[in-house]
Design an enzyme around this catalytic site. Structure first.
Site, PDB file in Angstrom:
ATOM      1  N   ASP A 324     -28.840 -33.792  26.851  1.00  0.00           N
ATOM      2  CA  ASP A 324     -29.401 -32.485  26.491  1.00  0.00           C
ATOM      3  C   ASP A 324     -30.597 -32.627  25.545  1.00  0.00           C
ATOM      4  O   ASP A 324     -30.779 -33.652  24.880  1.00  0.00           O
ATOM      5  CB  ASP A 324     -28.354 -31.620  25.786  1.00  0.00           C
ATOM      6  CG  ASP A 324     -27.278 -31.104  26.729  1.00  0.00           C
ATOM      7  OD1 ASP A 324     -27.264 -31.537  27.889  1.00  0.00           O
ATOM      8  OD2 ASP A 324     -26.454 -30.287  26.290  1.00  0.00           O
ATOM      9  N   HIS A 471     -27.251 -36.648  23.829  1.00  0.00           N
ATOM     10  CA  HIS A 471     -28.555 -36.026  23.566  1.00  0.00           C
ATOM     11  C   HIS A 471     -29.620 -37.121  23.485  1.00  0.00           C
ATOM     12  O   HIS A 471     -29.550 -37.993  22.604  1.00  0.00           O
ATOM     13  CB  HIS A 471     -28.513 -35.232  22.257  1.00  0.00           C
ATOM     14  CG  HIS A 471     -27.524 -34.104  22.291  1.00  0.00           C
ATOM     15  ND1 HIS A 471     -26.163 -34.314  22.176  1.00  0.00           N
ATOM     16  CD2 HIS A 471     -27.705 -32.754  22.437  1.00  0.00           C
ATOM     17  CE1 HIS A 471     -25.541 -33.143  22.243  1.00  0.00           C
ATOM     18  NE2 HIS A 471     -26.442 -32.189  22.401  1.00  0.00           N
TER      19      HIS A 471
END
Length: 519
Positions: A324, A471
């Site tokens: 992400d 992430h």
């Protein structure tokens, strides 16, 4: 004439008047009595008072023929329908009765009212008082549980547009109602045919007989004289459908389109513009508008761009790695290097506002065969946004990805995992959460990120079917990815995209539905 004779004549006249008045009163009383009996539905000695009084006051004109307005009728389960029959001659006043061959499917609720009771088919017979008959076949489908109307349509002022409320199912007249919020821009008839009036915007509201409602935003523009198709070039994988997009200048638009492929052995295209790679190579897709203006797109089919790889082994465990908040020039490239090393693919949920500066990295993600998902425009939580802003979080990112890659994101992940009605009902995209959170965003520690995966195996558990959250903007994450991929590879795991994980677990991803794993 003497006074005596005059008086006698006057008396005689008065008696006649009294007798006449008495007769009128008697007739009135009889009529009132008959009407009262008729109103009460009395039958005296086999004498149907209502019918006979009605026949006296309103003589029956017998029909010579009777015919249903339609020979066959489609209804949805639970829908009501008022029978419509034509009598010949047109001034015939014969009454008729309705009977159903299967009251479990079609019930006659009242004299002229029909109700669909269950899915199936049957025949309804109409019979007149003088013995004439007519038949109508009824088919009952499942009641709609949702409407497949697109949230937005662009069209030209010189074309029309047919709304199809439910794809793949037929319903009869009256099953849906249509209204336009601005009839100065476009009107819509009872069958869902939209006719533009002038350029501008309007909202078409579609409502089903069982009170399911949705809205379509209609943008009416000028008739285009030119347009492009996915910037003229696109790359796709084998058996991974991608929808082509027509790109118009501001103020122009068109909805009616026809597509064709120069080589269907390489690429096929359907009526909605979805192209599917069949074999590696190149082919040209031509899109022609309603006014015979056309544009072309060169499609290159490369197996490494396939949404689902065909050589994966469904008997071996699979796990989906997802990233992400990117792209990030340095960290994302490091993650890509690791993925390539282990023949792994991942799903990158990108933030739209970062893409203008990270075009090169977005292309690198996609061209390496990874899946591109949307993670909103600027990572704001749904609860902090208006419905309009929620829509923009999806649409702006979709357009940003499309401008760079020529394709749209295939999946959506809500910031913070917080969903909303707009995302689920209007986003037109599957929503992906996670089952394993490495919490790399919180610890920002390579060892902790790696241990979040290792501990699963330490507990004699497995990751088969899991979706792992990481992430790629965190500096500590790429080194952890190297260790995680090495561990997973050693244990025989195939590292796949979310769509691959769903496919090999027999799951057909649905728009608006939330998924966090595939066990």
């Amino acid at each position: 004439m003497s006074k005596k004779h005059a008086a006698q004549a006057q008396t005689k006249k008065a008696k006649k008047q009294h007798r006449f008045a008495g007769i009128l009163l008697l007739i009135f009383v009889i009529i009132v009595a008959l009407l009262s009996a008729a109103w009460a539905g009395l039958t005296v000695a086999g004498f149907d008072v209502y019918r006979e009084v009605k026949n006296i006051l309103f003589p029956v004109i017998n029909a010579k023929a009777i015919k249903w307005e339609h020979n066959s009728i489609m209804l949805g389960n639970g829908q009501k329908y008022e029978a419509k029959l034509n009598l010949t001659p047109s001034n015939a006043t014969s009454e008729y009765t309705l009977t159903s061959t299967n009251e479990k499917v079609i019930e006659i609720v009242e004299d002229n009212l029909i109700k669909a009771k269950s899915v199936g088919s049957c025949t309804v017979k109409a019979t007149t008082e003088n013995g004439l008959s007519a038949y109508c076949d009824f088919t009952v489908s499942e009641a709609p549980d949702k409407l497949d109307v697109p949230s937005e349509v662009d069209m030209a002022v010189s074309e029309s547009y047919q709304i199809v409320p439910v794809e793949g199912k037929e319903y009869g007249d009256g099953s849906f109602t249509y209204t336009s919020s601005n009839e100065l821009v476009a009107t819509v008839n009872s069958k869902g045919l939209v006719t533009p009036v002038d350029m501008g915007e309007t909202t078409i509201t579609v409502k089903s007989y069982n009170n399911i409602k949705t809205q379509l935003k209609l943008n009416v523009g000028q008739t285009p004289i030119k347009f492009t198709l996915n910037n003229g070039k696109i790359g796709i994988g084998i058996d991974s459908p991608v929808q082509l997009q027509c790109e118009f200048e501001d103020g122009y638009g068109a909805n009616s389109r026809q597509y064709s492929s120069s080589d269907e052995k390489i690429v096929t295209v359907d009526e909605k513009g979805y192209v599917t790679g069949r074999h590696e190579g190149k082919a040209t897709i031509t899109c022609t508008l309603f006014n015979n203006i056309s544009a072309e797109c060169e499609v290159t089919v490369d197996d490494k761009l396939s949404k689902v790889r065909s050589h994966l082994d469904p008997s071996k465990p699979m796990v989906a790695l997802t990233f992400d908040d990117g792209p990030d020039g340095k960290n994302t490239q490091s993650v890509l290097n690791t993925l390539k090393k282990y023949d792994a693919r991942a799903t990158f949920f990108v933030v739209g506002s970062r893409l203008e500066k990270e075009k090169k990295m977005l292309k690198a993600e996609y061209e390496q065969g990874n899946e591109i998902g949307s993670h909103s425009w600027d990572h704001k939580y749904a609860g902090d946004l208006s419905t309009k802003q929620q829509r923009e979080e999806i649409t702006k990112t979709n357009e940003a990805v499309h401008d760079i890659l020529g394709i749209y994101p295939t999946l959506f992940r809500c910031p913070g995992g917080i969903s909303c009605d707009v995302y689920e009902k209007e986003g037109n995209i599957p929503i992906i959460q996670w089952s394993i959170d490495t919490r790399d965003w919180e610890t920002m520690n390579t060892s902790s990120t790696y241990k979040s995966i290792k501990k699963v195996f330490d507990k004699n558990e497995n990751l088969n079917g899991d979706i792992v959250l990481m992430h790629d903007i965190q500096d500590s994450t790429p080194p952890a990815v190297e260790k995680i991929c090495k561990l997973l590879d050693k244990k025989g795991y195939q590292m796949v995209t979310v769509s691959e994980l769903a496919y090999y677990n027999g799951v057909d991803l649905e728009n608006g539905k939330i998924y966090s794993s595939f066990y």
